[in-house]
Write a protein that holds these residues in place. Structure first.
Motif, PDB file in Angstrom:
ATOM      1  N   ALA A  43       0.912  -1.212   0.141  1.00 57.28           N
ATOM      2  CA  ALA A  43      -0.039  -0.275  -0.038  1.00 57.28           C
ATOM      3  C   ALA A  43       0.876   1.285   0.006  1.00 57.28           C
ATOM      4  O   ALA A  43       0.176   2.178  -0.533  1.00 57.28           O
ATOM      5  N   THR A  44       2.198   1.095   0.456  1.00 51.63           N
ATOM      6  CA  THR A  44       2.984   2.432   0.633  1.00 51.63           C
ATOM      7  C   THR A  44       3.028   3.135  -0.622  1.00 51.63           C
ATOM      8  O   THR A  44       3.042   4.367  -0.730  1.00 51.63           O
ATOM      9  N   TRP A  45       3.390   2.469  -1.842  1.00 50.30           N
ATOM     10  CA  TRP A  45       3.817   3.144  -3.000  1.00 50.30           C
ATOM     11  C   TRP A  45       2.656   4.073  -3.637  1.00 50.30           C
ATOM     12  O   TRP A  45       3.192   5.226  -4.256  1.00 50.30           O
ATOM     13  N   HIS A  46       1.471   3.613  -3.335  1.00 54.39           N
ATOM     14  CA  HIS A  46       0.343   4.477  -4.046  1.00 54.39           C
ATOM     15  C   HIS A  46      -0.011   5.415  -3.186  1.00 54.39           C
ATOM     16  O   HIS A  46      -1.044   6.262  -3.609  1.00 54.39           O
ATOM     17  N   ALA A  47       0.334   5.515  -2.032  1.00 56.47           N
ATOM     18  CA  ALA A  47      -0.311   6.660  -0.948  1.00 56.47           C
ATOM     19  C   ALA A  47      -0.009   8.053  -1.506  1.00 56.47           C
ATOM     20  O   ALA A  47       0.773   8.523  -2.373  1.00 56.47           O
ATOM     21  N   ALA A  48      -1.009   9.051  -1.043  1.00 59.63           N
ATOM     22  CA  ALA A  48      -0.863  10.482  -1.502  1.00 59.63           C
ATOM     23  C   ALA A  48       0.022  11.118  -0.541  1.00 59.63           C
ATOM     24  O   ALA A  48       0.444  11.958  -1.087  1.00 59.63           O
ATOM     25  N   GLY A  49       0.594  10.525   0.240  1.00 55.48           N
ATOM     26  CA  GLY A  49       1.781  10.927   1.130  1.00 55.48           C
ATOM     27  C   GLY A  49       1.405  12.110   1.983  1.00 55.48           C
ATOM     28  O   GLY A  49       2.563  13.074   2.298  1.00 55.48           O
ATOM     29  N   LEU A  50       0.507  12.346   2.441  1.00 50.33           N
ATOM     30  CA  LEU A  50      -0.136  13.526   3.308  1.00 50.33           C
ATOM     31  C   LEU A  50       0.546  13.479   4.884  1.00 50.33           C
ATOM     32  O   LEU A  50       0.424  12.304   5.514  1.00 50.33           O
ATOM     33  N   VAL A  51       1.042  14.310   5.429  1.00 46.88           N
ATOM     34  CA  VAL A  51       1.711  14.254   6.693  1.00 46.88           C
ATOM     35  C   VAL A  51       1.401  15.657   7.498  1.00 46.88           C
ATOM     36  O   VAL A  51       1.474  16.823   6.849  1.00 46.88           O
ATOM     37  N   ALA A  59      -1.762  11.170  22.108  1.00 47.32           N
ATOM     38  CA  ALA A  59      -0.688  10.143  21.754  1.00 47.32           C
ATOM     39  C   ALA A  59      -0.691  10.308  20.112  1.00 47.32           C
ATOM     40  O   ALA A  59       0.498  10.266  19.527  1.00 47.32           O
ATOM     41  N   LEU A  60      -1.802   9.989  19.405  1.00 48.78           N
ATOM     42  CA  LEU A  60      -1.680   9.957  17.923  1.00 48.78           C
ATOM     43  C   LEU A  60      -1.262  11.294  17.362  1.00 48.78           C
ATOM     44  O   LEU A  60      -0.408  11.492  16.353  1.00 48.78           O
ATOM     45  N   GLY A  61      -1.616  12.380  18.001  1.00 46.12           N
ATOM     46  CA  GLY A  61      -1.241  13.675  17.700  1.00 46.12           C
ATOM     47  C   GLY A  61       0.354  13.807  17.863  1.00 46.12           C
ATOM     48  O   GLY A  61       1.133  14.413  16.812  1.00 46.12           O
ATOM     49  N   SER A  62       0.905  13.255  18.806  1.00 48.67           N
ATOM     50  CA  SER A  62       2.489  13.555  19.086  1.00 48.67           C
ATOM     51  C   SER A  62       3.168  12.681  18.025  1.00 48.67           C
ATOM     52  O   SER A  62       4.380  12.776  17.358  1.00 48.67           O
ATOM     53  N   MET A  63       2.446  11.163  17.541  1.00 50.19           N
ATOM     54  CA  MET A  63       3.128  10.722  16.478  1.00 50.19           C
ATOM     55  C   MET A  63       3.018  11.349  15.152  1.00 50.19           C
ATOM     56  O   MET A  63       3.920  11.296  14.398  1.00 50.19           O
ATOM     57  N   HIS A  64       1.999  12.166  14.634  1.00 47.20           N
ATOM     58  CA  HIS A  64       2.025  12.653  13.507  1.00 47.20           C
ATOM     59  C   HIS A  64       3.184  13.810  13.751  1.00 47.20           C
ATOM     60  O   HIS A  64       3.676  14.285  12.821  1.00 47.20           O
ATOM     61  N   ASP A  65       3.226  14.762  14.765  1.00 43.54           N
ATOM     62  CA  ASP A  65       4.289  15.590  15.242  1.00 43.54           C
ATOM     63  C   ASP A  65       5.675  14.987  15.012  1.00 43.54           C
ATOM     64  O   ASP A  65       6.521  15.780  14.136  1.00 43.54           O
ATOM     65  N   ASP A 107      -7.059  23.489  19.132  1.00 39.52           N
ATOM     66  CA  ASP A 107      -6.809  23.738  20.686  1.00 39.52           C
ATOM     67  C   ASP A 107      -5.877  22.235  20.982  1.00 39.52           C
ATOM     68  O   ASP A 107      -5.287  22.645  21.758  1.00 39.52           O
ATOM     69  N   ALA A 108      -6.411  21.248  20.284  1.00 39.00           N
ATOM     70  CA  ALA A 108      -5.552  20.176  20.657  1.00 39.00           C
ATOM     71  C   ALA A 108      -4.127  20.202  20.215  1.00 39.00           C
ATOM     72  O   ALA A 108      -3.117  19.753  20.850  1.00 39.00           O
ATOM     73  N   VAL A 109      -3.811  20.696  18.862  1.00 42.16           N
ATOM     74  CA  VAL A 109      -2.783  21.036  18.331  1.00 42.16           C
ATOM     75  C   VAL A 109      -1.768  21.971  19.084  1.00 42.16           C
ATOM     76  O   VAL A 109      -0.476  21.775  19.276  1.00 42.16           O
ATOM     77  N   LEU A 110      -2.630  22.839  19.894  1.00 39.57           N
ATOM     78  CA  LEU A 110      -1.696  23.890  20.630  1.00 39.57           C
ATOM     79  C   LEU A 110      -1.392  23.371  21.786  1.00 39.57           C
ATOM     80  O   LEU A 110      -0.170  23.703  22.366  1.00 39.57           O
ATOM     81  N   ALA A 111      -2.125  22.331  22.306  1.00 36.61           N
ATOM     82  CA  ALA A 111      -1.660  21.758  23.527  1.00 36.61           C
ATOM     83  C   ALA A 111      -0.438  20.755  23.405  1.00 36.61           C
ATOM     84  O   ALA A 111       0.091  20.636  24.381  1.00 36.61           O
ATOM     85  N   ARG A 112      -0.041  20.391  22.276  1.00 40.13           N
ATOM     86  CA  ARG A 112       1.166  19.692  22.413  1.00 40.13           C
ATOM     87  C   ARG A 112       2.518  20.690  21.688  1.00 40.13           C
ATOM     88  O   ARG A 112       3.410  20.166  21.217  1.00 40.13           O
ATOM     89  N   GLY A 113       2.027  21.962  21.872  1.00 39.84           N
ATOM     90  CA  GLY A 113       3.258  22.884  21.516  1.00 39.84           C
ATOM     91  C   GLY A 113       3.305  23.336  20.112  1.00 39.84           C
ATOM     92  O   GLY A 113       4.446  23.665  19.748  1.00 39.84           O
ATOM     93  N   GLY A 357       3.973   5.723  10.207  1.00 37.47           N
ATOM     94  CA  GLY A 357       4.939   5.017  10.292  1.00 37.47           C
ATOM     95  C   GLY A 357       6.227   5.227  11.205  1.00 37.47           C
ATOM     96  O   GLY A 357       6.508   4.575  12.011  1.00 37.47           O
ATOM     97  N   PRO A 358       6.644   6.626  11.142  1.00 36.64           N
ATOM     98  CA  PRO A 358       7.957   6.768  11.935  1.00 36.64           C
ATOM     99  C   PRO A 358       7.437   6.942  13.564  1.00 36.64           C
ATOM    100  O   PRO A 358       8.162   6.119  14.350  1.00 36.64           O
ATOM    101  N   GLY A 359       6.247   7.570  13.892  1.00 36.71           N
ATOM    102  CA  GLY A 359       5.799   7.430  15.173  1.00 36.71           C
ATOM    103  C   GLY A 359       5.388   6.075  15.848  1.00 36.71           C
ATOM    104  O   GLY A 359       5.913   5.744  17.021  1.00 36.71           O
ATOM    105  N   ALA A 360       4.776   5.483  14.878  1.00 37.88           N
ATOM    106  CA  ALA A 360       4.422   4.120  15.442  1.00 37.88           C
ATOM    107  C   ALA A 360       5.723   3.347  15.476  1.00 37.88           C
ATOM    108  O   ALA A 360       5.641   2.539  16.226  1.00 37.88           O
TER     109      ALA A 360
END
Length: 798
Positions: A43-51, A59-65, A107-113, A357-360
């Motif tokens: 599935a990786t090769w055809h992803a749209a690549g959004l980050v 938890a999930l927000g910090s993985m995205h960060d 608000d949640a994004v701000l809470a993670r700095g 992928g990286p955060g997980a």
């Protein structure tokens, strides 16, 4: 091919490469990744690549960060291009409720700095000149400028090369054909090129994760759903812009738009007729596979997109990608130990593997190497699904989740498919009383005894919760709280074993205790109430969603073997009713000949009684802050027990209460809940040292004592507001970010809007004035010195 490794990672997509890289980074360089074809060929090769950082929650927000930061530097480290485009992201809102949602995300994004802004329609038009804000009726948008997109193949190749540079190995074009565990606990991974023996296996198999799981007896609830994106012919307007348009998300066309070189890439979720593939398993020879476009399904959404961005309407479409994405029943990845197996790990079921992928990979590597991750992994733990999550359940729920990808995730929302898996014996009684239900570990749990509207602000449910709380505080409430996991521990060695795996001292016969279970890193693996029912018998109760996880911890992972004792899971056999309020004893006394007076059954004690020929184990405990009894009885007889109690309390004003009311009642008592008692916290963080017996040795004791928490649990009251915190909001002191909120509710008994937050030490003193970012406003808040309701516990002990 080598015949031994410390870890074998199966699967060469972004999730597998993320795990391999971070294992090597933590020193486990004797790790091998095995891919059946080429890296990224699933599935990786055809992803749209959004980050994006545009994610609510810690938890999930910090993985995205972490992914955003990681992709910015991995190219320099490995000299492999990842094509990082720092274009930012927008999510537009076209209604007041929409605005509430995106403001909560902000608000949640701000809470993670991190940086996030609410912008108006004119700013949306400036950032994305193709977007017709007037026709769309845009009220505003949330804008996260530090977002972007990457080349998905490049990110995977970069992580793989980085892992190799640190000593790990990657073997391509080598299919795994079998996995088995030896009697000594080592794993054998059989491949087309030979056998590797290893200590740990990670299933990062993507499309094939279910088949790999089946090799070791697992039935993983993963479904592959189809997702389209189209790439237009060149868009001349792009050339005239001095910036790249942000990735623009809009629920009206159920998708997103970004620039792809000189063209537009439009991603679309067909929420009306979602399609799945490979229900019987992905073919092993599947490689770089795409499917024929479903034009009938996506055309209405594509037309909606053209309404929003008319400049794209007359551009031709030069490419259509219809590829598979793996989904779990709740849309969250499966990350952590596989149920029932030692040293077999899962990193699969990822819907957005590029962003995860990286955060997980980092979190799982920390878990494997150190015994726990730095972030709470509860929402991703594979053991949140019980054996009831079969293939039909997985397909129905994944399909439903797909339709929710571009929909407002109201905090009240409940899934509709495949309900009623576990029902208590009192389910018909609570249904007849008008209960609306929520799921908890497969159980149907009464949430509120009235319809519950959707919304980000107070709804009519506010008054219903007030009514249910008042009944418990002033008369007597009856609730069905069967959605707990229940175990028995029996044998001469039971006390000795429990004292090793639990932080608190085990109670004497007829008494109870609340305890935390720590992992070897000193953070919270679980919590439990334990009642000692006899000299060699204990009754262990923990949260319903924790059933499989805590069972595995006790039987497989804690490292403390059971000697002279046995553990039995009696979850489904036993139901629980809670009788709470000043009149609770009066009701119970009318139903039994046994002595339930305060002398015979004081606070924190337990007793076995008979009610209408029904054997009942009574625990004198209370999460409500009132005189209360937990009544544990055979689930088959729970309906009859409800009837007896209901009839006995009729003239005393008995009424039902659900979990929403209970959440309010526990906030008034400053009781910790599941959001606070997670694996990124310890006794010190949650201020529960009184539940740790430091005179004995227990798992995680030394590590817990060595911790130096940077933030600790605190209770706040929010002032002068007509709405309450939701969760994950940022908290400020003198303009500086000092923490975030984990739980909140309005305390009807005390007339205060309450919130639990983890704050830095300098902001925790009672009376400290703070501000909370709440739905677009900075709301004044004050640190409370103690629980605002009955801080002396006099009502509990009555």
């Amino acid at each position: 091919m080598q015949d031994h490794a410390q870890v074998v990672v199966i699967g060469g997509g972004n999730m597998g490469a993320g795990v391999l890289y971070h294992l090597a980074q933590l020193g486990w360089s004797d790790s091998v990744l095995i891919e059946k074809a080429e890296l990224t060929s699933g599935a990786t090769w055809h992803a749209a690549g959004l980050v994006s950082r545009m994610i609510g929650g810690q938890a999930l927000g910090s993985m995205h960060d972490y992914a955003v930061d990681f992709y910015k530097q991995i190219e320099a480290e490995t000299d492999v291009g990842v094509s990082w485009h720092n274009c930012g992201s927008l999510r537009v809102a076209t209604s007041p409720e929409h605005m509430d949602w995106i403001t909560h995300i902000r608000d949640a994004v701000l809470a993670r700095g991190q940086e996030a802004h609410i912008i108006d329609a004119s700013e949306v038009a400036r950032l994305n000149p193709l977007y017709d804000v007037k026709a769309a009726g845009v009220l505003g948008a949330v804008y996260t400028p530090d977002d972007g997109h990457v080349d998905p193949s490049g990110t995977c190749q970069a992580m793989a090369k980085g892992a190799r540079q640190m000593g790990a190995k990657v073997i391509r074009n080598c299919r795994v054909i079998g996995v088995s565990q030896r009697m000594d606990g080592m794993w054998q991974v059989d491949t087309e090129q030979g056998r590797i023996t290893c200590e740990h296996v990670v299933n990062a198999g993507g499309y094939h994760a279910r088949q790999i799981g089946a090799m070791v007896g697992l039935d993983l609830p993963i479904t592959t759903m189809l997702h389209h994106y189209v790439v237009t012919d060149a868009v001349p307007e792009f050339a005239a812009m001095d910036h790249e348009i942000p990735v623009t998300r809009d629920d009206y066309f159920c998708g997103y738009v970004r620039r792809e070189q000189g063209s537009a890439l439009i991603g679309l979720y067909d929420k009306q007729a979602p399609q799945s593939v490979w229900r019987d398993g992905c073919p092993w020879d599947s490689e770089n596979e795409l499917f024929d476009p479903n034009w009938e399904g996506i055309t209405p959404w594509l037309e909606n997109c053209f309404e929003r961005m008319p400049a794209l309407m007359n551009r031709g479409i030069k490419r259509v990608v219809n590829g598979g994405i793996t989904y779990t029943p709740d849309g969250s990845m499966m990350l952590g130990p596989a149920p029932g197996l030692r040293n077999f790990w899962l990193a699969c079921g990822a819907t957005v593997g590029i962003a995860w992928g990286p955060g997980a990979g980092r979190a799982l590597a920390q878990w494997m190497v150190h015994g726990a991750a730095d972030v709470s992994t509860r929402a991703f733990d594979p053991r949140r699904f019980g054996v009831w999550a079969d293939a039909d359940y997985a397909h129905a729920r994944a399909t439903e989740d797909y339709t929710l990808r571009q929909a407002m995730p109201f905090p009240q929302h409940q899934r509709h498919t495949r309900r009623g898996i576990k029902r208590s014996g009192a389910h018909d009684r609570t249904t007849a009383l008008g209960a609306c239900f929520e799921e908890a570990g497969g159980w149907e749990r009464p949430r509120l005894f009235a319809p519950e509207p959707m919304g980000w602000r107070r709804t009519t449910a506010f008054d219903q919760v007030a009514t249910e709380c008042a009944v418990v505080r002033n008369q007597v409430g009856l609730g069905d709280y069967s959605a707990f996991a229940k175990f028995t521990i029996i044998g001469a060695g039971a006390e000795r074993w429990l004292n090793r795996v639990c932080a608190n001292k085990m109670p004497a016969v007829g008494r109870t205790c609340l305890t935390l279970l720590l992992n070897h890193r000193g953070t919270i693996e679980g919590e439990a109430t334990i009642a000692r029912t006899g000299p060699e018998t204990f009754y262990f109760v923990t949260g319903g969603p924790s059933e499989r996880r805590v069972w595995d911890w006790l039987t497989l992972q804690c490292g403390e073997p059971m000697q002279e004792c046995t553990l039995e899971n009696v979850t489904d056999q036993i139901g629980i009713l809670v009788l709470a309020g000043p009149q609770a004893r009066s009701v119970l006394e009318r139903c039994t000949d046994d002595d339930v007076s305060n002398t015979a059954l004081p606070w924190l004690r337990m007793k076995t009684i008979t009610v209408a020929d029904i054997p009942v184990t009574v625990l004198r405990l209370s999460f409500t802050g009132e005189l209360a009894y937990e009544l544990h009885a055979p689930n088959a007889q729970l309906g009859a027990l409800w009837d007896v109690l209901w009839d006995a309390g009729a003239d005393l004003g008995i009424a039902p209460f659900g979990s929403k009311a209970l959440d309010t009642l526990r906030l008034e008592k400053f009781y910790r809940g599941g959001h606070e008692l997670a694996n990124d916290a310890s006794h010190k963080d949650v201020d529960q040292m009184r539940f740790a017996d430091l005179s004995k040795e227990f798992i995680g004791k030394a590590a817990m004592l060595a911790r130096d928490p940077q933030s600790k649990i605190t209770l706040l009251t929010l002032e002068g507001e007509d709405t309450d915190a939701l969760m994950s909001e940022a908290v400020y002191h003198a303009g500086q970010l000092v923490g975030s909120i984990t739980s909140a509710a309005y305390g009807h008994s005390v007339g205060q809007s309450l919130a639990i937050a983890f704050l830095k030490e300098a902001a925790r003193a009672p009376g400290t004035k703070l501000q909370v970012s709440l739905l677009g406003r900075l709301v004044d808040a004050v640190v409370l010195p103690d629980a605002p309701w009955d801080s002396g516990n006099m009502r509990l002990k009555a």
